[in-house]
Design an enzyme around this catalytic site. Structure first.
Site, mmCIF file in Angstrom:
data_model
loop_
_atom_site.group_PDB
_atom_site.id
_atom_site.type_symbol
_atom_site.label_atom_id
_atom_site.label_comp_id
_atom_site.label_asym_id
_atom_site.label_seq_id
_atom_site.Cartn_x
_atom_site.Cartn_y
_atom_site.Cartn_z
ATOM 1 N N ASP A 84 -2.151 4.066 -1.691
ATOM 2 C CA ASP A 84 -2.529 5.019 -1.072
ATOM 3 C C ASP A 84 -3.990 5.081 -0.375
ATOM 4 O O ASP A 84 -4.942 4.840 -1.288
ATOM 5 C CB ASP A 84 -2.124 6.290 -0.908
ATOM 6 C CG ASP A 84 -1.942 7.627 -0.213
ATOM 7 O OD1 ASP A 84 -2.004 7.391 0.969
ATOM 8 O OD2 ASP A 84 -2.279 8.680 -0.723
ATOM 9 N N ASN B 30 6.029 9.310 7.197
ATOM 10 C CA ASN B 30 5.172 8.584 7.605
ATOM 11 C C ASN B 30 5.810 8.107 9.485
ATOM 12 O O ASN B 30 4.891 8.120 9.949
ATOM 13 C CB ASN B 30 5.034 7.087 7.641
ATOM 14 C CG ASN B 30 3.691 7.237 6.280
ATOM 15 O OD1 ASN B 30 4.142 6.153 5.145
ATOM 16 N ND2 ASN B 30 3.724 8.245 5.693
#
Ligand code: IPE
Ligand code: IPE
Ligand code: MG
Length: 248
Positions: free
Chosen positions: A24, A72
């Site tokens: 991330d 996502n």
């Protein structure tokens, strides 16, 4: 494991068998440089090879990376398309190098949502590297931990028609989970400063050691990885029991 068998307690938690990584911070890395988010993803993808190589050198058998979550899709269309394009490029570009180093590639997630070309490429890459025994790199793509558990229950049900789920035990379900070929992750690393799991391997991380770092994924170097591994080696993994020190 036999309840009376405590021989595993004597094993030092030195090298994890399986490392899982939530990569991330790509977007913030790009933003800090005044660049579009996609530049962060490209830089992030470049880091993967070095990570896999280092894990392989350390004797780690499995590395699993979270590349795209089932959530996502909520991102802007152009970001989603560039992530898909990057995935295709990665598979095409890396497959030769991976094979030469003995890397076996697996992809887990609901692949039905990907276009036919990507699905074919995934299958081909898995087939080409299936015989490799160096390290297994699993890419989690359109993956969600909740999806994984549900699909496992559905597969179990299909394999046991007419049987009630009352008969279903943890060991019965495990073979139907998408990572049944790997031991559960011992170490979960999340870069990018958040201390959450974001629907990654929910079932499989029941006893994983969790390493959270503020370092953004494109900056996560082999040195940072080595730091995470030595942090892991210092952990006293009790699995609900008592530690060897206390027990003796
Ligand atoms: C992780 O980086 C990569 C994916 C989720 C595909 P992000 O894109 O989430 O980066 P941040 O969290 O916005 O910085
Ligand atoms: C987790 O990162 C997913 C991947 C790294 C692929 P996200 O950026 O999607 O997670 P949240 O939204 O911050 O929880
Ligand atoms: Mg993020």
């Amino acid at each position: 494991m036999n309840a009376s068998d405590s021989s595993w307690l004597a094993e030092p938690a030195a090298v994890p068998a399986h490392v899982a990584v939530i990569m991330d911070g790509n977007g913030r890395w790009a933003k800090q440089r005044g660049l579009p988010r996609t530049f962060g993803h490209t830089s992030g993808a470049r880091q993967v090879r070095a990570m896999v190589e280092h894990c392989q050198q350390c004797g780690i058998g499995y590395i699993t990376i979270f590349a795209f979550s089932s959530e996502n899709w909520k991102r802007p269309d152009d970001e989603v398309s560039s992530l898909m394009a990057l995935f295709v490029l990665y598979l095409e570009k890396e497959v030769g190098a991976m094979s030469a180093r003995g890397v076996r590639l697996k992809v887990v997630g609901d692949l039905t949502r990907f276009d036919a070309r990507l699905q074919r490429l995934i299958r081909e890459t898995e087939e080409k590297t299936a015989g490799n025994s160096g390290i297994t790199l699993t890419v989690a793509a359109n993956y969600g931990g909740r999806w994984d558990m549900l699909q496992a229950v559905r597969l179990w049900q299909a394999a046991h028609p007419g049987e009630s789920v009352q008969a279903l035990g943890e060991e019965d379900l495990a073979p139907f989970l998408s990572m049944a070929y790997a031991p559960d992750p011992d170490l979960l690393i999340r870069t990018g400063g958040e201390s959450r799991v974001s629907n990654f391997l929910l079932w499989q991380i029941a006893y994983a050691e969790m390493f959270f770092t503020d370092v953004l994924w494109p900056d996560f170097s082999v040195k940072e990885l080595a730091h995470a591994l030595s942090w892991y080696a210092s952990k006293d993994r009790r699995f609900g029991a008592v530690s060897e020190r206390v027990a003796t």
